[in-house]
Structure formats: structure tokens, C-alpha cells
Design an enzyme around this catalytic site. Structure first.
Site, PDB file in Angstrom:
ATOM      1  N   GLU A 259     -13.553 -86.076 124.428  1.00 23.29           N
ATOM      2  CA  GLU A 259     -12.244 -86.572 124.814  1.00 23.29           C
ATOM      3  C   GLU A 259     -11.552 -87.159 123.583  1.00 23.29           C
ATOM      4  O   GLU A 259     -12.164 -87.900 122.817  1.00 23.29           O
ATOM      5  CB  GLU A 259     -12.354 -87.682 125.869  1.00 23.29           C
ATOM      6  CG  GLU A 259     -12.970 -87.281 127.182  1.00 23.29           C
ATOM      7  CD  GLU A 259     -12.052 -86.421 128.043  1.00 23.29           C
ATOM      8  OE1 GLU A 259     -10.828 -86.408 127.777  1.00 23.29           O
ATOM      9  OE2 GLU A 259     -12.566 -85.775 128.958  1.00 23.29           O
TER      10      GLU A 259
ATOM     11  N   CYS B  73     -18.327 -81.543 128.335  1.00 18.32           N
ATOM     12  CA  CYS B  73     -18.692 -80.142 128.465  1.00 18.32           C
ATOM     13  C   CYS B  73     -19.955 -79.860 127.671  1.00 18.32           C
ATOM     14  O   CYS B  73     -20.533 -80.743 127.056  1.00 18.32           O
ATOM     15  CB  CYS B  73     -17.549 -79.255 127.956  1.00 18.32           C
ATOM     16  SG  CYS B  73     -15.962 -79.594 128.735  1.00 18.32           S
TER      17      CYS B  73
ATOM     18  N   ARG C   2     -17.834 -76.145 131.353  1.00 20.78           N
ATOM     19  CA  ARG C   2     -16.812 -77.179 131.470  1.00 20.78           C
ATOM     20  C   ARG C   2     -17.017 -78.130 132.645  1.00 20.78           C
ATOM     21  O   ARG C   2     -17.271 -77.699 133.772  1.00 20.78           O
ATOM     22  CB  ARG C   2     -15.435 -76.520 131.600  1.00 20.78           C
ATOM     23  CG  ARG C   2     -14.268 -77.511 131.553  1.00 20.78           C
ATOM     24  CD  ARG C   2     -12.945 -76.809 131.723  1.00 20.78           C
ATOM     25  NE  ARG C   2     -11.816 -77.748 131.624  1.00 20.78           N
ATOM     26  CZ  ARG C   2     -10.601 -77.513 132.084  1.00 20.78           C
ATOM     27  NH1 ARG C   2     -10.328 -76.347 132.660  1.00 20.78           N
ATOM     28  NH2 ARG C   2      -9.655 -78.419 131.964  1.00 20.78           N
TER      29      ARG C   2
ATOM     30  N   ASP D 161      -6.268 -82.403 126.069  1.00 23.29           N
ATOM     31  CA  ASP D 161      -6.594 -82.784 124.695  1.00 23.29           C
ATOM     32  C   ASP D 161      -7.203 -81.614 123.935  1.00 23.29           C
ATOM     33  O   ASP D 161      -7.149 -81.572 122.697  1.00 23.29           O
ATOM     34  CB  ASP D 161      -7.535 -83.995 124.685  1.00 23.29           C
ATOM     35  CG  ASP D 161      -8.827 -83.750 125.449  1.00 23.29           C
ATOM     36  OD1 ASP D 161      -8.843 -82.895 126.349  1.00 23.29           O
ATOM     37  OD2 ASP D 161      -9.827 -84.436 125.157  1.00 23.29           O
TER      38      ASP D 161
ATOM     39  N   VAL E 295     -12.052 -82.804 133.631  1.00 25.52           N
ATOM     40  CA  VAL E 295     -11.625 -84.200 133.682  1.00 25.52           C
ATOM     41  C   VAL E 295     -10.107 -84.298 133.567  1.00 25.52           C
ATOM     42  O   VAL E 295      -9.477 -85.082 134.263  1.00 25.52           O
ATOM     43  CB  VAL E 295     -12.313 -85.015 132.555  1.00 25.52           C
ATOM     44  CG1 VAL E 295     -11.766 -86.440 132.502  1.00 25.52           C
ATOM     45  CG2 VAL E 295     -13.817 -85.046 132.763  1.00 25.52           C
TER      46      VAL E 295
ATOM     47  N   SER F  14     -18.647 -97.690 130.076  1.00 25.49           N
ATOM     48  CA  SER F  14     -19.869 -98.465 129.867  1.00 25.49           C
ATOM     49  C   SER F  14     -19.744 -99.321 128.613  1.00 25.49           C
ATOM     50  O   SER F  14     -18.973 -99.012 127.711  1.00 25.49           O
ATOM     51  CB  SER F  14     -21.064 -97.510 129.744  1.00 25.49           C
ATOM     52  OG  SER F  14     -22.274 -98.222 129.607  1.00 25.49           O
TER      53      SER F  14
ATOM     54  N   ASN G  18     -16.424 -80.252 123.190  1.00 29.79           N
ATOM     55  CA  ASN G  18     -17.026 -81.183 124.137  1.00 29.79           C
ATOM     56  C   ASN G  18     -16.555 -82.575 123.772  1.00 29.79           C
ATOM     57  O   ASN G  18     -16.801 -83.048 122.665  1.00 29.79           O
ATOM     58  CB  ASN G  18     -18.561 -81.097 124.036  1.00 29.79           C
ATOM     59  CG  ASN G  18     -19.260 -82.262 124.711  1.00 29.79           C
ATOM     60  OD1 ASN G  18     -18.788 -82.791 125.711  1.00 29.79           O
ATOM     61  ND2 ASN G  18     -20.390 -82.667 124.162  1.00 29.79           N
TER      62      ASN G  18
END
Length: 612
Positions: free
Chosen positions: A79, A2, A50, A102, A53, A376, A77
Site C-alpha cells: 500500500e 497481495c 490479489r 495506488d 483493498v 497494529s 504487493n
């Protein structure tokens, strides 16, 4: 992921300044294209954009909780990867939840443990929490600095945002760069001093830091720092521990309510992540999609070097076949690569890593067509010793940042009016100051002590810069990219591993290679480290030289106020060969260095930067 922003003034009523907040939020649309929200009160203005996810309904922000008559407001912002562990602990304390996001767990954790909650978080995050009873706002950033958070304190108003461009929408802040900022740009760029931004009066929350804003002022403290400890595990135990930590980090980061894919270069790091996820997917009856990047006709022009010994394509295909992924190759056009230098500057709000940035921007743009989340392999090189400066004796013993050793050559590009900029002194001071921070271990050998310094330098500087690049280029395309190797548990453990184990068998990332035996094919495990791919096609060189010539020929080009035009023209006329040393890292040489100058011109022009 976000975008968050807002401003705080405990001395006056700012509730009628929602138009300013709206303008700031608008700049963050790409970070949060799905929803927006605002919290407005007399002294606090919070804005949120937002990207959905997890938990579409239960994760709306700003999130407000009132417990026992006390109000808490969160904009966040990131996770949290230990969400369920924290939720279970909070449930045991009698807390209840309205959803499964979360976001709610993070806010409830603060309500239960206060600032100490931050030390419990395993994830990537930047957030601001308004604690009404304490009359304070707490801001924090994750330990590795994966997620950004900038701020400025002007006219008794504390202004914050995920990106600098949002700050510029507040009337108190202008894009001003003083001589210190300009020196920083040419001494360290595209890296920046920790906690700084190049711009005057704009700072950044450091990785592992929290900031408290209250009526009494602003205070800062670190909640996470590396610690030097004696390493007691055997080589076999270290291999097992690293395998466990990597598997745990990857599996935690596959939680998502939206499509997830993985980047796959065919190198050790991305291959490890893809293999772990693909196996998990296969057990669930799913097929993982993987992506690799390539350039038009690059196979005709690739040149092996110390920094880039092999090309990626064949290895990516081999690995995709091995794990049975749905593999897709993104082929980049060189004209688009140059054109996107401008988008890359806007993404960073600063000049970046030239086409190393713009190629990632285009790559993420393509991935976003089908996916919202990607994994990644960033950070493994800094943590496990993947770069030449971990094994090359001259680089190991360089008394300066090993990825930026040629400061004298940088200074030659500046015009006579700026020759007094203390570029070499600033770079050396930044290096020396960081060396002083390195945790020491009594009785450590001289070699291990120096390697500890190198790893610390890489974690605090090189890795943060690459994470900045990954965040800005991906979020500019509304794509969330997760980096499992940046798990702080991996970093804490690896930091104290002696050099003879970390570089097992005399190989870069030797320990990680050993830990991945049986998981990856030997061709991948023992492939020599090859960095992010760049183009070798002469078409690209011609386009950047043409673009730079147009800039040099335009008397209104703002970069002409900074550079030595004759020197830069010589570099362009020789197609970059007159500037022989890498500007930064391993890849910014020749045409990439010219592209960096193009980015500086775009930056000065687009942001109307005032140099004072």
C-alpha cells in the site's frame, strides 16, 4: 495486500513455462484470495494473487501500461500511503489515470521518474516492474521491510516471490540448508541475516534496497538509509513533531474500500493508534472495532516479571471504553495453540517465534472473519526505546545482540556431530558487522553513540523479525495488517533524537508518552511496557512437552539428526526449567523454547529440508 512471483531469463524463451508459474502462484493464494493474473512473454513471467483493498476494478494486476510506444508491466504487493500526493504531482505533469488505485500511481511514478520514484514512496511494498525499452526488471522493497521479497538466481534464471514456498515450486530451487545456514538458524534464529534466508541460494531484497535484473546481470543498491544528523529541536518541539508524525501516519493508513479494525492490547502503542482512528470514525458517524488477545484461564496463572510486568485484559477493556470502540476479545485454546505451530512454520517457511507466532496466526484467523484490514502497534518499541535493553545497563553494554545473549546455551542443544558449527562466531560477526554500519555523528557523547548503535541494531534486526512475523501470520489468513509506527518519516526523525529526550523522565518511550498526553488516559500513558501476551497456563506446557516427547520417541523424527537428544529430554522432563535463559527476545523461555524445537522438527519434515 497481495502475493507476487515470477521468473526472468534474457537468454532463452521461457514463454511455454506457464505451468511452473501457475504452481508458484498457487502457493500464494492466502496472500491474494480474490483474483489472479499472469503476464507471459518470451523472457518475462509475472504472476499475481490479489487481496482487494482499494479500487476493485482499477487495481487489477499484472498492470500493463504503454506510453509513447514503451511498455511497462507491474506486479505489486503493498500500500502507498502518499498515493494522492503523488497522483496530484503526476496530474500536473500531464498524466491521466483510469482508476484510483495506488497500483496505477506506483507504475505511473516509475514511468515519470524511473528508479528515483522509489524514493518518493511512503508505504509498505514489494514490487517488480518490467521496463521493456530498457530491457530490465526493477525489484524493490519498502524502507522498513514490512513486505517481503525473496529471490534466487540459478541457471541464468532470476526467480522471485513474496514467500519462499513459491520459489520451491520452480524446478531449479530445492530446500537445501548448508552448514552455514544451519549455524545461522541456531546462532540467530528466529532472526536471519539481512538479505539471507537460511536456505542455500535464496536471498531476500533488503529493506530499503532495489535490485535490477538485465541482460548484463544483477545489480543492487540502497535507495534509503538512515543518516546521523545533529538534533536541533527542543524537547517541546520534539514532542509536537512526534505527535504530528504519528497522527499523520495513522490517518494516512486508514484508507480502504473494505472493513478496517484495530488491534488493541491496552499498551501505549496500540492504544494510540486505536484512539486516533476511533476519533476520526466518530466524526464520520462510525464506530471502530478493536480486538485483543487472551488465553484460556490465563488470569489464574499470570506471573509478573521484568519482561512482562502486567497483564493486558483490564487495560484493553479500559481503553476500549475510553474510545467507545466495539471491543472483541479473542480467547485462545491451548490445544489449538500447539496445533497451529505447524501452520506458523508454513506461514514463515522457517521455524519462528513458537507460540508467539501461532497465537498471532489464530488471532488473525478470527479477525479475518469480519475484517480485511487491521492496524497494529508494532515498531514503536524499537523506534522509541521500549525494551529492557534500552534502560538496563547490563543489556545496554552487552557486546552482542541484547535479545539473544545466550548463544553458548543454544550450542549445548546440538549433537556432537555439529559441535564444530561456529555459532558463537557467526553471532558475534553479525553483531560486529552491523555495528560497523551504524551512522556516526562527530562530537556525540559515548552514551548517545552507544544508544544510537542499539537503536540501529533494533531497527535492522529485531524489528524486521517482528515485521516478518506480522506479515506471514496475517497474510496466511488473507488479512492485511498495517503498522503506522513503521513510517520511515517517524524513523528518520526519531533516530537522531538524543537519549535524554527519547527516554524522557527516565522512562522507556518517555517522549512518545509525553506526545500522547491528552489523547490517552494516564493509566495507559504511564503503564509500564508489557510485551505481546503469552500464556502461563500449565496446560500449554503439558501439551508441548507431550508433543516433544512424541518427537523424541520417533526414530524417524528429522530433528534427531541435529539435537543432543539427552539434553533436550532433560529440558522437556523439567518442563523447560533446565533451559533458563530466553532463547530470543523476552518471551521465548521454558515451554516456548520447547515449542521452537517442535517447529524445527515440523520445518525439516514438511519442507523435506536437505542438510548438506
Amino acid at each position: 495486500m497481495c502475493g507476487i512471483t515470477g521468473f526472468i531469463n534474457f537468454k532463452k524463451n521461457i514463454s511455454n513455462e506457464d505451468n511452473i508459474l501457475n504452481g508458484m502462484m498457487d502457493t500464494l493464494k492466502s496472500r491474494g484470495p480474490n483474483e489472479e493474473g499472469m503476464y507471459i512473454s518470451n523472457n518475462i513471467m509475472f504472476g499475481h494473487r490479489r487481496l482487494i483493498v482499494v479500487d476493485p476494478d482499477g487495481g487489477k494486476q499484472p498492470m500493463i501500461k504503454i506510453l509513447n510506444g514503451k511498455k511497462y508491466v507491474l506486479v505489486y504487493n503493498g500500500e502507498l500511503y502518499n498515493t494522492e500526493d503523488l497522483r496530484k504531482e503526476l496530474l500536473d505533469y500531464g498524466f491521466s489515470f483510469e482508476g484510483y488505485s495506488d497500483t496505477e500511481v506506483l507504475l505511473m511514478s516509475y514511468i515519470r521518474w524511473g528508479i528515483d520514484a522509489i524514493r518518493k514512496f511512503n508505504g509498505i511494498f514489494a514490487f517488480a516492474i518490467y521496463d521493456e525499452k530498457e530491457k530490465r526488471v526493477v525489484l524493490a522493497r519498502d524502507a522498513m521491510g514490512v513486505k517481503p521479497l525473496f529471490y534466487s538466481n540459478v541457471n541464468k534464471t532470476f526467480i522471485f516471490a513474496s514467500e519462499i514456498k513459491a520459489l520451491f515450486k520452480h524446478p531449479y530451487i530445492e530446500p537445501i540448508v548448508d552448514k552455514d545456514g544451519l549455524a545461522e538458524l541456531f546462532a540467530l534464529g528466529p532472526a536471519v541475516l539481512p538479505g539471507r534466508s537460511v536456505y542455500k541460494n535464496i536471498e531476500e531484497v533488503k529493506p530499503g534496497e532495489y535490485v535490477i535484473v538485465s541482460e548484463d546481470g544483477i545489480s543492487k543498491d540502497m535507495y534509503w538509509e538512515l543518516v546521523a544528523e545533529e538534533f536541533k529541536d527542543t524537547e517541546i518541539e520534539a514532542v509536537e513533531k512526534i505527535r504530528h508524525l504519528v497522527f499523520d501516519a495513522v490517518k494516512r493508513q486508514t484508507v480502504s474500500d473494505v472493513p478496517l479494525c484495530s488491534f488493541l492490547s491496552g499498551g501505549l502503542d496500540s492504544s494510540a493508534i486505536a484512539a486516533i482512528v476511533a476519533k476520526d470514525y466518530k466524526e464520520k458517524g462510525k464506530i471502530l472495532t478493536t480486538y485483543s488477545i487472551e488465553y484460556e484461564d490465563n488470569e489464574k496463572y499470570f506471573k509478573s516479571s521484568l519482561f512482562q510486568p502486567t497483564s493486558d485484559r483490564d487495560y484493553a477493556r479500559l481503553m476500549a471504553k475510553y474510545i467507545g470502540s466495539d471491543h472483541r476479545e479473542v480467547i485462545l485454546n491451548h490445544g489449538e495453540l500447539v496445533n497451529s505451530l505447524k501452520e506458523a512454520v508454513i506461514g514463515r517457511d522457517l521455524p519462528g517465534m513458537a507460540d508467539i507466532d501461532s497465537s498471532l496466526y489464530l488471532f488473525c484467523e478470527e479477525v479475518k472473519k469480519d475484517f480485511v484490514v487491521a492496524l497494529s502497534g508494532e515498531c514503536a518499541d524499537e523506534i522509541f526505546g521500549g525494551y529492557p535493553w534500552f534502560t538496563n545497563k547490563d543489556m545496554i553494554n552487552a557486546d552482542i545482540f541484547p535479545w539473544s545473549r545466550n548463544i553458548k546455551e543454544r550450542k549445548e542443544i546440538l549433537n556432537d556431530s555439529l559441535k564444530n558449527l561456529k555459532i558463537e562466531e557467526l553471532a558475534k560477526a553479525a553483531y560486529d558487522d552491523t555495528i560497523k554500519e551504524v551512522p556516526k555523528l562527530l562530537g556525540e557523547s559515548k552514551e548517545d553513540a552507544r544508544m544510537r548503535e542499539l537503536f540501529y541494531l533494533n531497527l535492522r534486526w529485531f524489528m524486521v523479525n517482528l515485521l516478518n512475523r506480522k506479515d506471514r501470520m496475517s497474510m496466511a489468513n488473507s488479512l492485511e495488517v498495517r503498522v503506522p509506527f513503521a513510517d520511515y518519516k517517524i524513523v528518520e526523525y526519531a533516530f537522531n533524537i538524543p537519549n535524554n529526550i527519547k527516554l524522557l523522565n527516565g522512562r522507556e518511550k518517555g517522549l512518545l508518552r509525553k506526545a500522547l498526553e491528552g489523547i490517552l488516559p494516564n493509566e495507559i500513558i504511564y503503564r509500564k511496557k508489557s510485551p505481546y501476551p503469552k500464556t502461563y497456563n500449565p496446560v500449554y506446557t503439558e501439551i508441548v512437552c507431550k508433543t516433544m516427547n512424541e518427537i523424541l520417541a520417533d526414530k524417524n523424527s528429522p530433528i534427531l539428526n541435529i539435537i543432543n537428544k539427552k539434553k533436550v529430554q532433560e529440558i522437556v522432563d523439567t518442563r523447560g526449567k533446565a533451559y533458563k535463559k530466553p532463547w530470543f527476545g523476552q518471551l521465548m523461555t521454558g515451554p516456548q523454547m520447547i515449542a521452537y524445537l517442535i517447529q524445527i522438527n515440523y520445518w525439516l519434515e514438511i519442507y523435506n529440508v536437505k542438510i548438506v
